[in-house]
Scaffold this active site. Sequence first.
Site, PDB file in Angstrom:
ATOM      1  CE  LYS A 283      55.054  42.953  38.223  1.00  0.00           C
ATOM      2  NZ  LYS A 283      55.728  42.331  37.077  1.00  0.00           N
TER       3      LYS A 283
ATOM      4  NE  ARG B  38      62.660  38.516  36.359  1.00  0.00           N
ATOM      5  CZ  ARG B  38      62.910  39.746  35.902  1.00  0.00           C
ATOM      6  NH1 ARG B  38      63.897  39.961  35.052  1.00  0.00           N
ATOM      7  NH2 ARG B  38      62.173  40.748  36.305  1.00  0.00           N
TER       8      ARG B  38
ATOM      9  NE  ARG C 203      66.033  43.686  37.970  1.00  0.00           N
ATOM     10  CZ  ARG C 203      64.705  43.660  38.171  1.00  0.00           C
ATOM     11  NH1 ARG C 203      64.027  44.784  38.204  1.00  0.00           N
ATOM     12  NH2 ARG C 203      64.085  42.527  38.342  1.00  0.00           N
TER      13      ARG C 203
ATOM     14  NE  ARG D 138      57.142  38.118  41.243  1.00  0.00           N
ATOM     15  CZ  ARG D 138      57.722  39.277  40.979  1.00  0.00           C
ATOM     16  NH1 ARG D 138      57.452  40.336  41.698  1.00  0.00           N
ATOM     17  NH2 ARG D 138      58.574  39.367  39.992  1.00  0.00           N
TER      18      ARG D 138
ATOM     19  NE  ARG E  84      64.048  45.985  33.743  1.00  0.00           N
ATOM     20  CZ  ARG E  84      63.071  45.521  34.520  1.00  0.00           C
ATOM     21  NH1 ARG E  84      61.904  46.113  34.540  1.00  0.00           N
ATOM     22  NH2 ARG E  84      63.264  44.454  35.251  1.00  0.00           N
TER      23      ARG E  84
HETATM   24  P1  AMP Z   1      60.723  42.149  40.132  1.00  0.00           P
HETATM   25  O1  AMP Z   1      61.584  43.346  40.210  1.00  0.00           O
HETATM   26  O2  AMP Z   1      59.328  42.365  40.632  1.00  0.00           O
HETATM   27  O3  AMP Z   1      60.729  41.512  38.748  1.00  0.00           O
HETATM   28  O4  AMP Z   1      61.359  41.068  41.139  1.00  0.00           O
HETATM   29  C1  AMP Z   1      62.672  40.607  40.971  1.00  0.00           C
HETATM   30  C2  AMP Z   1      62.846  39.320  41.740  1.00  0.00           C
HETATM   31  O5  AMP Z   1      62.609  39.548  43.131  1.00  0.00           O
HETATM   32  C3  AMP Z   1      61.896  38.193  41.356  1.00  0.00           C
HETATM   33  O6  AMP Z   1      62.352  37.468  40.226  1.00  0.00           O
HETATM   34  C4  AMP Z   1      61.912  37.353  42.629  1.00  0.00           C
HETATM   35  O7  AMP Z   1      63.098  36.601  42.740  1.00  0.00           O
HETATM   36  C5  AMP Z   1      61.974  38.421  43.709  1.00  0.00           C
HETATM   37  N1  AMP Z   1      60.617  38.842  44.132  1.00  0.00           N
HETATM   38  C6  AMP Z   1      60.028  40.047  43.977  1.00  0.00           C
HETATM   39  N2  AMP Z   1      58.794  40.057  44.502  1.00  0.00           N
HETATM   40  C7  AMP Z   1      58.590  38.808  44.999  1.00  0.00           C
HETATM   41  C8  AMP Z   1      57.508  38.177  45.650  1.00  0.00           C
HETATM   42  N3  AMP Z   1      56.338  38.815  45.890  1.00  0.00           N
HETATM   43  N4  AMP Z   1      57.656  36.880  46.027  1.00  0.00           N
HETATM   44  C9  AMP Z   1      58.802  36.215  45.811  1.00  0.00           C
HETATM   45  N5  AMP Z   1      59.861  36.745  45.184  1.00  0.00           N
HETATM   46  C10 AMP Z   1      59.761  38.036  44.771  1.00  0.00           C
END
Ligand code: AMP
Length: 221
Positions: free
Chosen positions: A13, A171, A160, A88, A127
């Site tokens: 993404k 996730r 991470r 989300r 990653r």
């Molecule tokens: P990402 O980098 O998009 O994979 O996001 C990492 C983490 O941030 C996710 O596993 C969630 O814990 C949190 N997160 C990111 N975006 C959202 C969202 N729109 N709603 C809720 N939690 C989020």
Amino acid sequence: MRVVILGPPGAGKGTCAKIIGEIYGIPVITTGDMLRAAVVEMTPLGLTAKSYMDRGELVPDDLVNRLVTERLNEPDAQDGFILDGYPRSPRQAEALERILKTSGKKLNHVLHIELEDEAIIGRLSRRRSCPRCGAIFHLDNKPPRTSGKCDACDTELVQRDDDKPEVIRRRLEVYREKTRPLLDFYEKKGLIKVIRGDINLTDLPATLKRVLNSRVRTRSH
Ligand code: AMP
């Protein structure tokens, strides 16, 4: 141009968002990056968000909705934006509808990036990211020029916490439970465009342009 990017964690993404942002000259709004910055700065939001993020759970809707509402009200987002990682959950999608309706705007596209679990796990577990500038590397496919160091700012790269295998699995479950249903929601609005998450980087800009310019739901393969 107002675009939402949907897809499982690790589908690409962020990469697609960056390219689309460059093509159309619009800001990329990445909730994951905004939340990680809040964690590093130890703001009240960051302190709450961290426990959810470390477990691979979603940060509560109200907190994220507030964060995105504020961001979308900023001047640079008035002529377009790309939302990467938001919405989300159904409650987030409803909140986004409300925000857009208030300002008389509509989404143009919802880009769905498809990738199978096996590929995702391989990608995320290898990653590495830069805690300072957010640059992303992959130990096999996109290694840093100097081992362990960010190409852009020379900071020590990290894995991470939520890219560790047990958290990746959670996730993916959370994606299936809470985020995937949004595909139906946006499909009914005729907004979905589909692209594979494993298109090589060289072909990606042209493919994204083609997919976003097409009128019908498009499969890249
Ligand atoms: P990402 O980098 O998009 O994979 O996001 C990492 C983490 O941030 C996710 O596993 C969630 O814990 C949190 N997160 C990111 N975006 C959202 C969202 N729109 N709603 C809720 N939690 C989020």
